[in-house]
Design a protein around this motif. Structure first.
Motif, PDB file in Angstrom:
ATOM      1  N   LYS A   1      31.385  21.346  46.441  1.00 28.98           N
ATOM      2  CA  LYS A   1      30.482  20.256  46.053  1.00 28.98           C
ATOM      3  C   LYS A   1      29.766  20.629  44.755  1.00 28.98           C
ATOM      4  CE  LYS A   1      29.797  18.813  50.863  1.00 28.98           C
ATOM      5  NZ  LYS A   1      28.807  18.644  51.971  1.00 28.98           N
ATOM      6  N   VAL A   2      30.476  20.531  43.646  1.00 32.67           N
ATOM      7  CA  VAL A   2      29.887  20.895  42.356  1.00 32.67           C
ATOM      8  C   VAL A   2      28.814  19.877  41.971  1.00 32.67           C
ATOM      9  CG1 VAL A   2      31.973  22.084  41.586  1.00 32.67           C
ATOM     10  CG2 VAL A   2      31.691  19.668  41.075  1.00 32.67           C
ATOM     11  N   ASN A   3      27.757  20.369  41.338  1.00 31.83           N
ATOM     12  CA  ASN A   3      26.642  19.474  41.003  1.00 31.83           C
ATOM     13  C   ASN A   3      25.967  19.840  39.682  1.00 31.83           C
ATOM     14  OD1 ASN A   3      25.408  21.841  41.755  1.00 31.83           O
ATOM     15  ND2 ASN A   3      23.851  20.884  43.055  1.00 31.83           N
ATOM     16  N   ARG A   4      26.641  20.636  38.862  1.00 31.00           N
ATOM     17  CA  ARG A   4      26.029  21.029  37.591  1.00 31.00           C
ATOM     18  C   ARG A   4      25.761  19.786  36.741  1.00 31.00           C
ATOM     19  NH1 ARG A   4      27.832  23.071  32.307  1.00 31.00           N
ATOM     20  NH2 ARG A   4      26.212  24.476  31.526  1.00 31.00           N
ATOM     21  N   GLY A   5      24.544  19.668  36.252  1.00 32.95           N
ATOM     22  CA  GLY A   5      24.161  18.531  35.435  1.00 32.95           C
ATOM     23  C   GLY A   5      23.596  17.371  36.214  1.00 32.95           C
ATOM     24  N   SER A   6      23.699  17.451  37.554  1.00 30.05           N
ATOM     25  CA  SER A   6      23.182  16.337  38.355  1.00 30.05           C
ATOM     26  C   SER A   6      22.381  16.817  39.561  1.00 30.05           C
ATOM     27  CB  SER A   6      24.343  15.466  38.852  1.00 30.05           C
ATOM     28  OG  SER A   6      25.226  16.206  39.682  1.00 30.05           O
ATOM     29  N   ARG A   7      22.052  18.096  39.603  1.00 30.13           N
ATOM     30  CA  ARG A   7      21.352  18.630  40.774  1.00 30.13           C
ATOM     31  C   ARG A   7      19.891  18.178  40.796  1.00 30.13           C
ATOM     32  NH1 ARG A   7      18.600  24.017  39.989  1.00 30.13           N
ATOM     33  NH2 ARG A   7      18.528  24.403  37.751  1.00 30.13           N
ATOM     34  N   ALA A   8      19.346  18.111  42.000  1.00 27.97           N
ATOM     35  CA  ALA A   8      17.941  17.782  42.174  1.00 27.97           C
ATOM     36  C   ALA A   8      17.085  18.978  41.766  1.00 27.97           C
ATOM     37  CB  ALA A   8      17.664  17.416  43.632  1.00 27.97           C
ATOM     38  N   VAL A   9      15.881  18.723  41.315  1.00 27.25           N
ATOM     39  CA  VAL A   9      14.970  19.782  40.903  1.00 27.25           C
ATOM     40  C   VAL A   9      14.736  20.743  42.066  1.00 27.25           C
ATOM     41  CG1 VAL A   9      12.644  20.325  40.107  1.00 27.25           C
ATOM     42  CG2 VAL A   9      13.843  18.319  39.198  1.00 27.25           C
ATOM     43  N   GLY A  10      14.900  22.026  41.816  1.00 30.02           N
ATOM     44  CA  GLY A  10      14.666  23.029  42.845  1.00 30.02           C
ATOM     45  C   GLY A  10      15.894  23.384  43.659  1.00 30.02           C
ATOM     46  N   SER A  11      16.962  22.599  43.554  1.00 30.16           N
ATOM     47  CA  SER A  11      18.179  22.884  44.316  1.00 30.16           C
ATOM     48  C   SER A  11      19.072  23.844  43.543  1.00 30.16           C
ATOM     49  CB  SER A  11      18.934  21.591  44.614  1.00 30.16           C
ATOM     50  OG  SER A  11      19.407  21.000  43.422  1.00 30.16           O
ATOM     51  N   LYS A  12      20.039  24.409  44.215  1.00 26.90           N
ATOM     52  CA  LYS A  12      20.978  25.310  43.577  1.00 26.90           C
ATOM     53  C   LYS A  12      22.041  24.519  42.820  1.00 26.90           C
ATOM     54  CE  LYS A  12      20.310  29.142  46.796  1.00 26.90           C
ATOM     55  NZ  LYS A  12      19.234  28.525  47.568  1.00 26.90           N
ATOM     56  N   GLU A  13      22.512  25.105  41.735  1.00 24.02           N
ATOM     57  CA  GLU A  13      23.489  24.444  40.874  1.00 24.02           C
ATOM     58  C   GLU A  13      24.837  25.149  40.983  1.00 24.02           C
ATOM     59  OE1 GLU A  13      22.643  23.288  36.582  1.00 24.02           O
ATOM     60  OE2 GLU A  13      23.935  25.037  36.318  1.00 24.02           O
ATOM     61  N   LEU A  14      25.888  24.358  41.126  1.00 25.68           N
ATOM     62  CA  LEU A  14      27.229  24.925  41.255  1.00 25.68           C
ATOM     63  C   LEU A  14      28.209  24.231  40.323  1.00 25.68           C
ATOM     64  CD1 LEU A  14      29.343  26.740  42.733  1.00 25.68           C
ATOM     65  CD2 LEU A  14      29.616  24.851  44.374  1.00 25.68           C
ATOM     66  N   SER A  15      28.949  25.036  39.575  1.00 25.28           N
ATOM     67  CA  SER A  15      30.092  24.553  38.799  1.00 25.28           C
ATOM     68  C   SER A  15      31.294  25.376  39.238  1.00 25.28           C
ATOM     69  CB  SER A  15      29.848  24.673  37.297  1.00 25.28           C
ATOM     70  OG  SER A  15      29.434  25.978  36.948  1.00 25.28           O
ATOM     71  N   ALA A  16      32.499  24.905  38.975  1.00 28.76           N
ATOM     72  CA  ALA A  16      33.685  25.604  39.481  1.00 28.76           C
ATOM     73  C   ALA A  16      34.903  25.294  38.629  1.00 28.76           C
ATOM     74  CB  ALA A  16      33.942  25.200  40.934  1.00 28.76           C
ATOM     75  N   PHE A  17      35.809  26.254  38.563  1.00 28.16           N
ATOM     76  CA  PHE A  17      37.080  26.030  37.891  1.00 28.16           C
ATOM     77  C   PHE A  17      38.093  27.089  38.323  1.00 28.16           C
ATOM     78  CE2 PHE A  17      35.764  29.513  35.364  1.00 28.16           C
ATOM     79  CZ  PHE A  17      36.826  29.944  34.571  1.00 28.16           C
ATOM     80  N   ALA A  18      39.363  26.851  37.996  1.00 29.09           N
ATOM     81  CA  ALA A  18      40.447  27.788  38.297  1.00 29.09           C
ATOM     82  C   ALA A  18      41.170  28.131  37.000  1.00 29.09           C
ATOM     83  CB  ALA A  18      41.414  27.180  39.303  1.00 29.09           C
ATOM     84  N   PRO A  19      41.140  29.394  36.563  1.00 28.77           N
ATOM     85  CA  PRO A  19      41.731  29.774  35.277  1.00 28.77           C
ATOM     86  C   PRO A  19      43.241  29.969  35.298  1.00 28.77           C
ATOM     87  CG  PRO A  19      40.735  31.678  36.318  1.00 28.77           C
ATOM     88  CD  PRO A  19      40.404  30.508  37.196  1.00 28.77           C
ATOM     89  N   SER A  20      43.883  29.888  36.469  1.00 28.28           N
ATOM     90  CA  SER A  20      45.313  30.154  36.613  1.00 28.28           C
ATOM     91  C   SER A  20      45.610  31.608  36.261  1.00 28.28           C
ATOM     92  CB  SER A  20      46.137  29.179  35.758  1.00 28.28           C
ATOM     93  OG  SER A  20      47.519  29.258  36.095  1.00 28.28           O
ATOM     94  N   VAL A  21      46.837  31.907  35.826  1.00 34.63           N
ATOM     95  CA  VAL A  21      47.236  33.288  35.538  1.00 34.63           C
ATOM     96  C   VAL A  21      47.881  33.366  34.160  1.00 34.63           C
ATOM     97  CG1 VAL A  21      47.520  33.971  37.943  1.00 34.63           C
ATOM     98  CG2 VAL A  21      49.421  32.890  36.741  1.00 34.63           C
ATOM     99  N   ALA A  22      47.928  34.581  33.622  1.00 36.78           N
ATOM    100  CA  ALA A  22      48.459  34.774  32.269  1.00 36.78           C
ATOM    101  C   ALA A  22      49.913  34.344  32.152  1.00 36.78           C
ATOM    102  CB  ALA A  22      48.304  36.239  31.858  1.00 36.78           C
ATOM    103  N   GLY A  23      50.667  34.430  33.241  1.00 34.37           N
ATOM    104  CA  GLY A  23      52.061  34.015  33.196  1.00 34.37           C
ATOM    105  C   GLY A  23      52.236  32.535  32.910  1.00 34.37           C
ATOM    106  N   ILE A  24      51.197  31.753  33.188  1.00 34.30           N
ATOM    107  CA  ILE A  24      51.236  30.308  32.938  1.00 34.30           C
ATOM    108  C   ILE A  24      50.481  29.953  31.660  1.00 34.30           C
ATOM    109  CG2 ILE A  24      50.477  28.051  33.816  1.00 34.30           C
ATOM    110  CD1 ILE A  24      50.910  29.103  36.634  1.00 34.30           C
ATOM    111  N   THR A  25      49.312  30.558  31.472  1.00 35.11           N
ATOM    112  CA  THR A  25      48.454  30.182  30.340  1.00 35.11           C
ATOM    113  C   THR A  25      48.627  31.071  29.112  1.00 35.11           C
ATOM    114  OG1 THR A  25      46.634  31.606  31.049  1.00 35.11           O
ATOM    115  CG2 THR A  25      46.712  29.378  31.981  1.00 35.11           C
ATOM    116  N   GLY A  26      49.144  32.295  29.315  1.00 32.43           N
ATOM    117  CA  GLY A  26      49.210  33.242  28.213  1.00 32.43           C
ATOM    118  C   GLY A  26      47.883  33.925  27.932  1.00 32.43           C
TER     119      GLY A  26
END
Length: 267
Positions: free
Chosen positions: A114-139
């Motif tokens: 439940k990502v909420n970076r940029g929209s979190r309520a004041v005082g709540s924890k903020e979470l962002s997320a992503f998947a970088p994959s692997v060098a064999g795919i991205t280099g």
């Protein structure tokens, strides 16, 4: 511990390469929590990162009935929460190869957060997320991508999600390890990548969450022969094995980990 065996070295699980310092089981004997602390001396001896490792095990992780997952989720969430006290902003990183089912745990789990970076309520924890994959795919090495994102997002804590390797077939899909020492992607299958830890990423804390989804063939052979196997063909010993129902196992484990992180951050 009396010294790491070759079999134990082929594992990411602290309960398999070091002595536990505490352990408990639920009243129903369906869930156990084991804690291992690797100090500087033991870390130097084993070549493992120093830190605190908590393993939560439950047979219900493979039942497919999500109504039974709550005690497991609550225990994992509690371990995560205890390792990131004082943190307000979080970055979840799902490492691994999304094209290989047994290695896609991280990339699947981050899609359920439940990502909420940029929209979190004041005082709540903020979470962002992503998947970088692997060098064999991205280099590009996963570390370089994660470090770059951290320099922009500047999280207090990075939560790293990845598939692990175990030295026990019984722990595949059932033993969730949470630790505060970061994670080296691919280490359980011989990877030599740079560690994703607080020092390298220049953040206050890192917490890694994973579950074994693979085991080396050598482990299975030794288990079948009572640990007395000799002269195992190296080509066979180096094979990495997954369950035939790995799609279901990975999917359910990703759900459990994502819900645990959501609960730990009260999202």
């Amino acid at each position: 511990m009396n010294g790491a065996t070759k079999q134990q070295c082929r594992s990411d699980m602290a309960v398999e390469f070091a002595k536990s310092v505490s352990g408990s089981k639920s009243d129903a004997d369906t869930l156990s929590v084991t804690e291992v602390k690797v100090d500087a001396a033991l870390a130097a001896k084993l070549g493992r990162p120093e830190g605190r490792y908590v393993t939560v095990e439950s047979k219900y992780a493979l039942c497919g009935d999500r109504s039974n997952y709550m005690p497991l989720i609550e225990s994992i969430a509690g371990a995560i929460r205890s390792m990131c006290v004082g943190s307000k902003t979080f970055l979840a990183v799902g490492v691994g190869n999304p094209l290989l089912t047994a290695d896609a745990l991280g990339s699947r789990a981050v899609t359920l957060l439940k990502v909420n970076r940029g929209s979190r309520a004041v005082g709540s924890k903020e979470l962002s997320a992503f998947a970088p994959s692997v060098a064999g795919i991205t280099g590009i090495e996963s570390f370089d991508i994660v470090a770059g994102v951290c320099s922009i997002v500047k999280p207090d804590c990075v939560i790293i999600i990845d598939s692990l390797a175990s030295a026990a077939v019984s722990r595949i899909g059932t033993a969730f390890q949470i630790c505060d020492s970061g994670l080296t992607p691919g280490s359980g299958v011989g990877g030599k990548n740079r560690a994703l830890n607080a020092e390298n990423l220049k953040v206050r804390r890192t917490v890694s969450v994973g579950v074994p989804l693979v085991v080396h063939a050598e482990t299975i052979i030794r288990d079948a022969l009572g640990g007395k196997a000799e002269n195992i063909n190296p080509q066979v010993a180096d094979l990495v094995v997954t369950p035939k129902d790995i799609d279901m196992v990975m999917s359910e484990c990703a759900h459990i980990i994502a819900e645990s992180i959501n609960a730990a951050l009260s999202l």
